[in-house]
Design an enzyme around this catalytic site. Structure first.
Site, PDB file in Angstrom:
ATOM      1  N   GLU A 187       0.839  -1.213   0.000  1.00  0.00           N
ATOM      2  CA  GLU A 187       0.000   0.000   0.000  1.00  0.00           C
ATOM      3  C   GLU A 187       0.871   1.260   0.000  1.00  0.00           C
ATOM      4  OE1 GLU A 187      -2.808  -0.599   3.246  1.00  0.00           O
ATOM      5  OE2 GLU A 187      -4.105  -1.771   1.936  1.00  0.00           O
ATOM      6  N   GLU A 380      -5.375  -8.397  -1.217  1.00  0.00           N
ATOM      7  CA  GLU A 380      -6.091  -8.209   0.057  1.00  0.00           C
ATOM      8  C   GLU A 380      -7.541  -7.887  -0.249  1.00  0.00           C
ATOM      9  OE1 GLU A 380      -4.611  -5.539   3.073  1.00  0.00           O
ATOM     10  OE2 GLU A 380      -2.540  -5.978   2.527  1.00  0.00           O
TER      11      GLU A 380
HETATM   12  C1  BG6 Z   1      -4.457  -3.106   4.787  1.00  0.00           C
HETATM   13  C2  BG6 Z   1      -3.146  -3.582   5.280  1.00  0.00           C
HETATM   14  O1  BG6 Z   1      -4.436  -1.735   4.964  1.00  0.00           O
HETATM   15  O2  BG6 Z   1      -5.641  -3.525   5.401  1.00  0.00           O
HETATM   16  C3  BG6 Z   1      -3.207  -4.726   6.266  1.00  0.00           C
HETATM   17  O3  BG6 Z   1      -2.251  -3.865   4.240  1.00  0.00           O
HETATM   18  C4  BG6 Z   1      -4.407  -4.537   7.174  1.00  0.00           C
HETATM   19  O4  BG6 Z   1      -1.976  -4.783   6.936  1.00  0.00           O
HETATM   20  C5  BG6 Z   1      -5.665  -4.582   6.341  1.00  0.00           C
HETATM   21  O5  BG6 Z   1      -4.479  -5.438   8.223  1.00  0.00           O
HETATM   22  C6  BG6 Z   1      -6.936  -4.455   7.140  1.00  0.00           C
HETATM   23  O6  BG6 Z   1      -6.874  -3.338   7.962  1.00  0.00           O
HETATM   24  P1  BG6 Z   1      -7.112  -3.393   9.526  1.00  0.00           P
HETATM   25  O7  BG6 Z   1      -6.782  -2.055  10.007  1.00  0.00           O
HETATM   26  O8  BG6 Z   1      -8.535  -3.755   9.712  1.00  0.00           O
HETATM   27  O9  BG6 Z   1      -6.206  -4.442  10.047  1.00  0.00           O
END
Ligand code: BG6
Length: 481
Positions: A187, A380
C-alpha cells in the site's frame, strides 16, 4: 471464460501482524513494535489509532511488555507456522502472501552482515509452503521497518534509506531464489495517510509534513525500481509487483464539481501505481507539487531508473469505496482502510464503518486494467468482524461468507469482461492483529485464533463456517460461487 487454470487462490498476512516473537533470534525493534492498542479509543477514530509521536515511541521503548503492544506477540506464527500451513493446505491454497520482517534480517537496518537466524527462519518457512504445494508471494516491506532507521533518519524522508533497503532486498533475493512473486512496498500510497507506519516518518520531527511524505514516497519509488531490477537479475523468472490501496471514490452526485472532486481523489490514489507501472509521474502530480511549493528532490538519474524498471504486474488491496463532493460539509464521513472519507448512502457498512461495495471491486479491476494494461493481482480483500464462539466451539460467520461471495462474483464478472487476473489472496485467512487498531477482536479469518485484545487465550486455531466455504470455492476454481 472463468478463472485461469493456474489462478493463485490463497490468503495474505503481514509479518508484524502474525509472527510475534518480536525479540527472538536477534530480531530488532520495528515501527510496528511500538504501535499501541488503545482500549479507550473509538475504533472509528482513525487518526488517534495511528498517530505516533516521539513521546509515544519513547514510552513504548521503555515498556517491554506485549499487553498493549499486540504486534509484538501477533498470533505466534513464528512458532506455529507448520500448523498454520497445514490448515492452508487443507483449504487448498495455491498461494500464501506474507512479508519478510526487515528487522529479522537487519535488526537495526545498518549492520554490515545479515542476521543468519532471520534468514534461516524464512528459508524454513518458504520450504514448508513449497513442500505443501503453496506458492509464496513475498512482500518486502509491509508496515514494518527498523525503528532505528526511523529514529536516526526520520525514515524514508532520507535518501540513505534507498541503499539500505536495496541491501536488505538483495539478501532476500539471494537467499530465497525459489520465490517467483515479489511485492516491493505494501500500500505504497499510504505514506501520505500514516507516514510513520509506512515510512518511519515521525510527524513532530518534520517541518512540512506533506512535502516530507511526497519526498519519502519518491525515495520509495526509486528503491522499488532498483529492487525490481535486482530481482530480475538475481531471479530471472521472478515477477515483481507494486501494491496499491485501491480507494475507489465516486462522485457524491452528478454535479460536475463532485465529479472533479472524485477524479482528484482517484488521481492522488492511483499516482504511485502510475509511477511504478508507467515509469513516470503524471504531469498533474508534478504540477500539484509546484503549486504547493513542494520541493521534491528527484534527480534525472532517479527518474531514469524509475522509467527503466517498471513492475511486471499491479497488485492491490480492496475493502471498501468512498464518495467525494466539491463541498464536503454536507457529507457524512466514515472510516475505511487507512482513510476517512465520504460515506456512500447506498451501501451498508461493517462495525468499523467500512462500506461494503462488491461492485466497487469490479469497477476497480476494470479501471486498473484499462489504465495499466498489465496483469493484476488482488492481494487483500476481506471483512473485519466480531465473531461469536458457540458453546460447542463452532463459529457461524455467515456475514463473512456473504461478503466474500459477493466480492468474488464481481471479481469473476471482471475476468469475464477481459481483465487478466493472476490471483486472489484474501485478507486474512487466519485471525491476526489489526493493522490500524491493533485489535484482535477485529477478526478476518476463516481460521479462528483464541486470543483477546489484551493477549489472553490459548492461541489455539479452529475452523469457522467460512473455512469449508472457501475450501469449496478453491476446489471448483471459482466455478461455484
Ligand atoms: C491493509 C493492510 O491496509 O488492510 C493490512 O495492508 C491490514 O496490513 C488490512 O491489516 C486491514 O486493515 P485493519 O486495520 O482492519 O487491520
Amino acid at each position: 471464460m472463468g478463472f485461469r487454470k493456474d489462478f493463485l487462490w490463497g490468503g495474505a498476512v503481514a509479518a508484524n501482524q502474525v509472527e510475534g516473537a518480536y525479540d527472538v533470534d536477534g530480531k530488532g525493534l520495528s515501527v510496528a513494535d511500538v504501535a499501541t492498542y488503545k482500549p479507550n479509543v473509538d475504533v472509528k477514530d482513525y487518526k488517534k489509532n495511528v498517530f505516533v509521536s516521539s513521546e509515544t515511541i519513547a514510552e513504548a521503548m521503555a515498556d517491554k511488555s506485549t499487553k498493549y503492544y499486540p504486534k509484538r506477540r501477533g498470533i505466534d506464527q513464528y512458532h506455529r507456522y507448520k500448523e498454520d500451513i497445514a490448515l492452508f493446505k487443507e483449504l487448498g491454497f495455491k498461494a500464501y502472501r506474507f512479508s519478510i520482517a526487515w528487522t529479522r534480517i537487519f535488526p537495526n537496518g545498518e549492520e554490515e552482515t545479515p542476521n543468519q537466524k532471520g534468514i534461516d527462519f524464512y528459508k524454513k518457512f518458504i520450504k514448508e509452503l513449497k513442500d505443501n504445494g503453496i506458492e509464496p508471494i513475498v512482500t518486502l516491506s509491509h508496515y514494518e521497518m527498523p525503528l532505528a532507521l526511523a529514529l536516526k533518519y526520520n525514515g524514508w524522508a532520507d535518501k540513505r534509506l534507498i541503499d539500505l533497503f536495496v541491501k536488505f532486498s538483495k539478501v532476500c533475493f539471494e537467499n530465497f531464489r525459489n520465490v517467483k512473486y515479489w511485492l516491493t512496498f505494501n500500500e505504497i500510497d499510504s505514506v501520505t495517510r500514516h507516514p510513520f507506519t509506512s515510512a518511519g516518518i515521525i510527524e513532530d520531527k518534520t517541518e512540512n509534513l506533506e512535502e516530507t511524505e511526497y519526498q519519502a514516497l519518491h525515495n520509495q519509488f526509486v528503491a522499488s525500481a532498483l529492487v525490481t531490477k535486482l530481482a530480475h537479475e538475481i531471479i530471472p523468472e521472478s515477477q515483481v509487483g507494486c501494491m496499491l490501496t485501491k480507494l475507489t471514490t465516486y462522485p457524491a452526485t452528478a454535479k460536475p464539481g463532485d465529479v472533479l472532486a472524485s477524479m482528484n481523489k482517484n488521481l492522488m490514489n492511483n499516482y504511485p501505481a502510475d509511477v511504478q507501472a508507467n515509469g513516470a509521474y503524471s504531469p498533474l502530480i508534478l504540477s500539484y507539487f509546484k503549486k504547493n511549493n513542494f520541493n521534491i528532490d528527484m534527480t534525472d538519474e532517479e527518474l531514469k531508473t524509475i522509467a527503466d524498471n517498471t513492475v511486471d504486474f499491479i497488485s492491490f488491496s480492496y475493502y471498501m469505496s468512498l464518495i467525494a463532493a466539491e463541498d464536503e460539509d454536507g457529507l457524512e464521513m466514515t472510516t475505511g482502510n487507512t482513510v476517512v472519507g465520504g460515506k456512500n448512502p447506498y451501501l451498508k457498512a461493517t462495525d468499523w464503518g467500512w462500506t461494503v461495495d462488491p461492485m466497487g471491486l469490479r469497477i476497480s479491476l476494470e479501471e486498473l486494467y484499462d489504465r495499466y494494461k498489465k496483469p493484476l493481482m488482488i492481494v487483500e480483500n476481506g471483512m473485519g468482524a466480531k465473531d461469536v464462539v458457540e458453546e460447542d466451539g463452532s463459529i457461524h460467520d455467515d456475514y463473512r461468507i456473504e461478503y466474500f461471495k459477493q466480492h468474488l462474483r464481481e471479481m469473476k464478472k471482471a475476468v469475464e469482461d477481459g481483465v487478466d487476473l493472476l490471483g486472489y489472496t484474501s485478507w486474512a485467512p487466519i485471525d491476526l492483529i489489526s493493522a490500524s487498531t491493533s485489535q484482535m477482536s477485529k477478526r478476518y479469518g476463516f481460521i479462528y485464533v483464541d486470543q483477546d485484545d489484551e493477549g489472553n487465550g490459548t492461541l489455539n486455531r479452529s475452523k469457522k463456517d467460512s473455512f469449508a466455504w472457501y475450501q469449496h470455492v478453491i476446489a471448483t476454481n471459482g466455478e461455484e460461487l
